[in-house]
Design an enzyme around this catalytic site. Structure first.
Site, short mmCIF file in Angstrom:
data_model
loop_
_atom_site.label_atom_id
_atom_site.label_comp_id
_atom_site.label_asym_id
_atom_site.label_seq_id
_atom_site.Cartn_x
_atom_site.Cartn_y
_atom_site.Cartn_z
N HIS A 99 0.45 -11.73 1.97
CA HIS A 99 -0.61 -11.01 1.27
C HIS A 99 -1.33 -11.85 0.21
O HIS A 99 -2.52 -11.66 -0.04
CB HIS A 99 -0.02 -9.75 0.62
CG HIS A 99 -0.99 -8.64 0.47
ND1 HIS A 99 -0.62 -7.32 0.37
CD2 HIS A 99 -2.34 -8.62 0.42
CE1 HIS A 99 -1.68 -6.56 0.25
NE2 HIS A 99 -2.74 -7.33 0.27
N TYR A 138 0.83 -1.21 0.00
CA TYR A 138 0.00 0.00 0.00
C TYR A 138 0.86 1.26 0.00
O TYR A 138 0.39 2.34 -0.31
CB TYR A 138 -0.92 0.04 1.22
CG TYR A 138 -1.91 -1.09 1.35
CD1 TYR A 138 -2.12 -2.01 0.31
CD2 TYR A 138 -2.64 -1.26 2.53
CE1 TYR A 138 -3.02 -3.05 0.45
CE2 TYR A 138 -3.54 -2.30 2.67
CZ TYR A 138 -3.72 -3.20 1.63
OH TYR A 138 -4.62 -4.23 1.79
#
Length: 298
Positions: free
Chosen positions: A106, A50
């Site tokens: 992730h 991110y």
């Protein structure tokens, strides 16, 4: 009644709703996370990829809260091909904290075919004290089976896409996770409102919202809560975040959940039909163009 914490298989408890920083630009991230903390969010969710861990950490620092009062989740995203240990150390530095509450893989593709070996690296991070709990994200049932076949420490959560239009395909995974005491964390639960409006789910959600005198987005989050999932959501708007936190007071009936599930299953067929129609439309246009070109040469 506020949200109740959810028990994890390693003995710890996780706050049942988290503020996610996915897609929040760096220049506004600290402010939005700070607003969420001020309103009562005590669970922050970010990720290496991110690229806003520093801003999340700054918001936490500025809150003045003690480390134990805020749960912080981040994820190893394989950014720049860095190994989990180096990535975790960098995340700790960017967040400005001494430990991470929950560290996730992730996506299984980051393991490059070696889920077992990659998981051992996360187990090592827990042993080193870098992280308190470890888990995964976007893992399928088959991915979890491979991981569980050799792990010494079970993943405490699997963060997955969870909304009514995928519940039919996700139910076998949820059932398997429940058997192994792996908590689901659901993201993008509001997709029926934000990205796929006017579908079959709208009717039951709107009817329930009217009956309970709440908003449709609150009904969808309450639906996720009824699935025993940790909610991961976000908004830049104060009133929306307040509404999300109030979902702790909303209890759907079993019939409510079934109605939304049923509409979601119908929606999968509805979505498939739309895609087929779009493909057919492209074929008709292409065929017409070819016909025109052929005719124009006669």
């Amino acid at each position: 009644m506020p949200f109740k914490d959810i028990q994890l298989n390693d003995g710890r408890k996780i706050p049942a709703i988290g503020f996610g920083s996915w897609k929040i630009p760096k220049d506004v991230c600290s402010g939005q996370v700070g607003q969420a903390i001020d309103l009562g969010f005590d669970h922050l969710d970010t990720a290496q990829v991110y690229r806003n861990e520093e801003e999340v950490g700054q918001a936490f620092k500025e809150s003045g809260l003690s480390r134990k009062d805020v749960w912080i989740t981040t994820k190893w995203s394989g950014l720049d091909d860095k190994e989990p240990k180096q990535s975790c150390e960098e995340s700790l530095s960017k967040l400005g904290i001494s430990y991470i509450d929950l560290y996730l893989i992730h996506h299984p593709r980051l393991c490059k075919g070696d889920i077992k070996g990659t998981w051992k690296k996360l187990e090592e991070l827990k042993k080193l004290g870098y992280v308190k709990s470890i888990g995964v994200s976007n893992f399928t049932k088959e991915d979890l089976q491979e991981l569980l076949s050799s792990c010494h420490i079970k993943p405490v959560v699997n963060q997955i896409l969870l909304h009514p239009y995928v519940i039919k395909q996700q139910t076998p995974l949820l059932d398997y996770m429940s058997t192994h005491h792996i908590v689901p964390e659901g993201y993008s639960t509001l997709i029926p409102l934000t990205s796929k409006p006017n579908g079959p789910v709208d009717k039951p959600v709107n009817e329930i919202a009217k009956r309970l005198n709440v908003k449709p987005e609150q009904v969808l989050l309450a639906w996720s809560k009824a699935k025993n999932a940790v909610i991961v959501t976000t908004s830049s708007r104060k009133e929306r975040l307040e509404g999300y936190l109030n979902v702790g007071d909303i209890e759907l009936t079993k019939d409510d959940v079934k109605a939304i599930d049923h509409a979601g299953a119908k929606g999968e067929l509805w979505e498939a039909r739309k895609q087929k129609m779009a493909a057919a439309s492209k074929y008709v246009v292409a065929a017409g163009l070819i016909g025109y070109l052929v005719y124009s040469k006669l």
